[in-house]
Design a protein around this motif. Structure first.
Motif, PDB file in Angstrom:
ATOM      1  N   MET A   1       0.825  -1.223   0.089  1.00 33.87           N
ATOM      2  CA  MET A   1       0.152   0.121   0.060  1.00 33.87           C
ATOM      3  C   MET A   1       0.849   1.290   0.049  1.00 33.87           C
ATOM      4  SD  MET A   1      -2.701   1.494   2.943  1.00 33.87           S
ATOM      5  CE  MET A   1      -1.261   1.731   4.203  1.00 33.87           C
ATOM      6  N   SER A   2       0.384   2.200  -0.773  1.00 33.79           N
ATOM      7  CA  SER A   2       1.150   3.435  -0.835  1.00 33.79           C
ATOM      8  C   SER A   2       0.341   4.509   0.230  1.00 33.79           C
ATOM      9  CB  SER A   2       1.330   4.001  -2.225  1.00 33.79           C
ATOM     10  OG  SER A   2       2.012   5.307  -2.382  1.00 33.79           O
ATOM     11  N   ARG A   3       0.654   4.688   1.150  1.00 34.89           N
ATOM     12  CA  ARG A   3       0.207   5.661   2.092  1.00 34.89           C
ATOM     13  C   ARG A   3       0.062   6.918   1.395  1.00 34.89           C
ATOM     14  NH1 ARG A   3      -2.379   6.724   7.141  1.00 34.89           N
ATOM     15  NH2 ARG A   3      -2.140   8.573   7.892  1.00 34.89           N
ATOM     16  N   GLU A   4       1.302   7.348   0.924  1.00 33.30           N
ATOM     17  CA  GLU A   4       1.676   8.578   0.151  1.00 33.30           C
ATOM     18  C   GLU A   4       0.677   8.949  -0.876  1.00 33.30           C
ATOM     19  OE1 GLU A   4       5.226  10.772  -2.271  1.00 33.30           O
ATOM     20  OE2 GLU A   4       5.587   9.054  -1.222  1.00 33.30           O
ATOM     21  N   GLU A   5       0.391   7.859  -1.663  1.00 32.93           N
ATOM     22  CA  GLU A   5      -0.672   8.104  -2.827  1.00 32.93           C
ATOM     23  C   GLU A   5      -1.935   8.252  -2.153  1.00 32.93           C
ATOM     24  OE1 GLU A   5      -1.998   6.088  -7.196  1.00 32.93           O
ATOM     25  OE2 GLU A   5      -0.310   5.324  -5.965  1.00 32.93           O
ATOM     26  N   LEU A   6      -2.262   7.482  -1.119  1.00 33.75           N
ATOM     27  CA  LEU A   6      -3.798   7.642  -0.619  1.00 33.75           C
ATOM     28  C   LEU A   6      -3.698   9.041   0.187  1.00 33.75           C
ATOM     29  CD1 LEU A   6      -3.851   4.286   1.150  1.00 33.75           C
ATOM     30  CD2 LEU A   6      -5.395   5.109  -0.918  1.00 33.75           C
TER      31      LEU A   6
END
Length: 407
Positions: A1-6
Motif C-alpha cells: 500500500m502506498s499511504r503517500e498516494e492515498l
C-alpha cells in the motif's frame, strides 16, 4: 500500500471541499443508446471482456481454509475455485475431462471432487486421481486429463481469474498496481458476514450507477436523504476507478461525528478516511465502506451479464473487519446489509430496469454523461476500446498502462 498516494488523493479532496469545487471532465459526452440494447454487441462484450479479461471472482475470506471451494458460472463458463493445502488458490474449468460434466456444485470443503456421472475423481489441485473401472475403460494418460487450469491471482484479500486458459495477459499488468492501493482496506484479515445475489438490468446500465454520486440525493432521497452529497472527484488506474466526494469532512467510524481533516496533521488522518468513497475494479466490481454491528465493513458488489442483453446479476458480499460477537452486533450488521439491499434492489436496479425498457423502444439516439459524470465517460470509453481490441492490442494496452504506472 502506498499511504503517500492515498494521502495525496485525500489532500486533493480536502482542498476541493474547502473551496467548494470539484474536478470536471472536459465536455459532455454522448453515448449511443444502442450500446445498452444491441444484442450482438452484448454477446461481443461477454466474449471480449468477461471471457478475456481478469475478473475478481471472490473475496479471499470466502475461501479462508485449505479445501474450501466454490463453483460458479460466468457468461457460460463453469468455474471452480479451490484453496490448496499450501494456501494458494487454484482456478479450474469445472468440467470432468471424461464427458464434460461439472465435477462439483455450490460451495464446501473437500480434498477431492468425484464426478457424479461416471465417478472419475480429481484432487482439489485439479489432478486426475482415479478413473472408475480403469480396466474396463482402457489405459489413459491421467496427467493429460487433469482439470483445465485458468490463470489466477490473489492480492489485497481478493481473487482474480481469467476465463481463458491460454491468456497471455498478466493479471498484475491488468491491475497496474491498483491492488496495492486496495490492500489499504486490509481485506486479507477480514471475514465474510453474509452474501446474496440480486437480479439487475443490462450490465452497463447497472454499472453506471456505481460510477456517479450525481443521482444520490434524487434517486435515494428516501433512504440517504435529499441533502446527500452529489459531487465526486475521480482517480484512475487504467480502467479502474475510485470516486469520492470532495470534502474536508469525514465521518468518524462508528458514530455520526464529523472529523475536520484540516484540523489534523496528515500523519493523523485515519486509514478509513483515506479509503472513503467507492472503488471500482473494471469491468464489474464496486467496493464501498460501511459500518454496522460494531465493526468496519464493506459491501463488495460483483456484477455479471445475464443471459440476455436486458439482464444482469449481482452478488453482494458483506465483509467485516471482525466477526460480530454479540446478538445485538449481529442484528445491527444484518440491518446494515438489508438496508443496502433495499437501496440497490428497489432503487438503483428497479430504476435501471425501467430505463432499459425505455431505451429498447429505440426512440432515443444517445444518452448523455455530463462533465460531472467523468466516471461513466471513462468506463464507456474503456468498454468500447477493449471490446474492439484484438489479443495483441490487448497485451500492449496493459503493458503500456503498467509502464506508465511505474514511471
Amino acid at each position: 500500500m502506498s499511504r503517500e498516494e492515498l494521502v495525496s488523493m485525500t489532500r486533493s479532496l480536502v482542498e476541493h471541499g474547502a473551496a467548494d469545487t470539484m474536478e470536471y471532465a472536459d465536455e459532455i459526452v454522448r453515448i449511443p443508446a444502442s450500446t445498452y440494447t444491441d444484442p450482438e454487441l452484448f454477446e461481443l462484450e461477454k466474449l471480449n471482456i468477461f471471457r478475456r479479461l481478469p475478473l475478481m471472482v471472490a473475496p479471499s475470506c470466502e475461501l479462508p481454509e485449505p479445501g474450501d471451494y466454490k463453483a460458479m458460472d460466468i457468461c457460460g463458463v463453469p468455474l471452480l475455485l479451490a484453496r490448496q493445502r499450501d494456501g494458494t488458490v487454484g482456478a479450474f474449468l469445472n468440467m470432468c475431462t471424461h464427458r464434460g460434466n461439472p465435477v462439483v456444485s455450490g460451495t464446501g470443503n473437500a480434498s477431492r471432487f468425484t464426478c457424479g456421472y461416471h465417478g472419475w475423481t480429481f484432487k482439489n489441485d485439479g489432478d486426475l486421481l482415479g478413473v472408475a473401472s480403469p480396466k474396463d475403460f482402457g489405459a489413459v494418460d491421467k496427467a493429460a486429463l487433469c482439470l483445465k487450469r485458468f490463470p489466477v491471482y490473489e492480492s489485497a484479500g481478493l481473487i482474480w481469474a481469467t476465463l481463458d486458459p491460454d491468456s497471455e495477459l498478466s493479471i498484475a499488468d491488468y491491475l497496474g498496481g491498483y491492488d496495492g492501493l486496495l490492500s489499504a482496506f486490509g481485506f486479507e484479515g477480514w471475514t465474510l458476514f453474509s452474501q446474496r445475489t440480486l437480479a439487475g438490468p443490462n450490465w452497463k446500465t447497472a454499472y453506471d450507477g456505481y460510477l456517479d454520486f450525481y443521482h444520490l440525493p434524487v434517486l435515494h432521497k428516501d433512504t440517504f436523504g435529499a441533502d446527500f452529497f452529489n459531487r465526486a472527484n475521480y482517480f484512475f488506474w487504467g480502467p479502474h476507478q475510485r470516486l469520492s466526494s470532495p470534502s474536508k469532512f469525514v465521518q468518524k467510524t462508528g458514530s455520526d461525528e464529523q472529523i475536520d481533516l484540516t484540523q489534523l496533521s496528515e500523519d493523523e488522518w485515519p486509514d478509513d478516511a483515506l479509503t472513503q468513497g467507492v472503488w471500482t475494479i473494471f469491468p464489474h466490481i464496486s467496493i464501498a465502506s460501511f459500518y454496522g454491528g460494531g465493526q468496519r465493513g464493506a459491501m463488495i458488489s460483483q456484477l455479471f451479464p445475464g443471459d440476455t442483453v436486458a439482464e444482469s446479476y449481482t452478488t453482494q458480499y458483506y465483509v467485516m473487519e471482525n466477526q460480530p460477537d454479540t446478538e445485538e452486533q449481529v442484528k445491527s450488521a444484518h440491518e446494515q446489509f438489508d438496508f443496502l439491499e433495499i437501496v440497490v434492489r428497489d432503487e438503483d436496479y428497479a430504476t435501471g430496469k425501467r430505463q432499459h425498457e425505455a431505451l429498447q423502444s429505440g426512440m432515443l439516439d444517445h444518452v448523455l454523461f455530463g462533465k460531472n459524470e467523468r466516471g461513466g465517460q471513462v468506463f464507456h470509453q474503456w468498454v468500447e476500446r477493449l471490446t474492439n481490441a484484438n489479443d495483441e492490442e490487448l497485451l500492449e494496452i496493459f503493458a503500456g498502462e503498467r509502464r506508465e504506472a511505474a514511471e
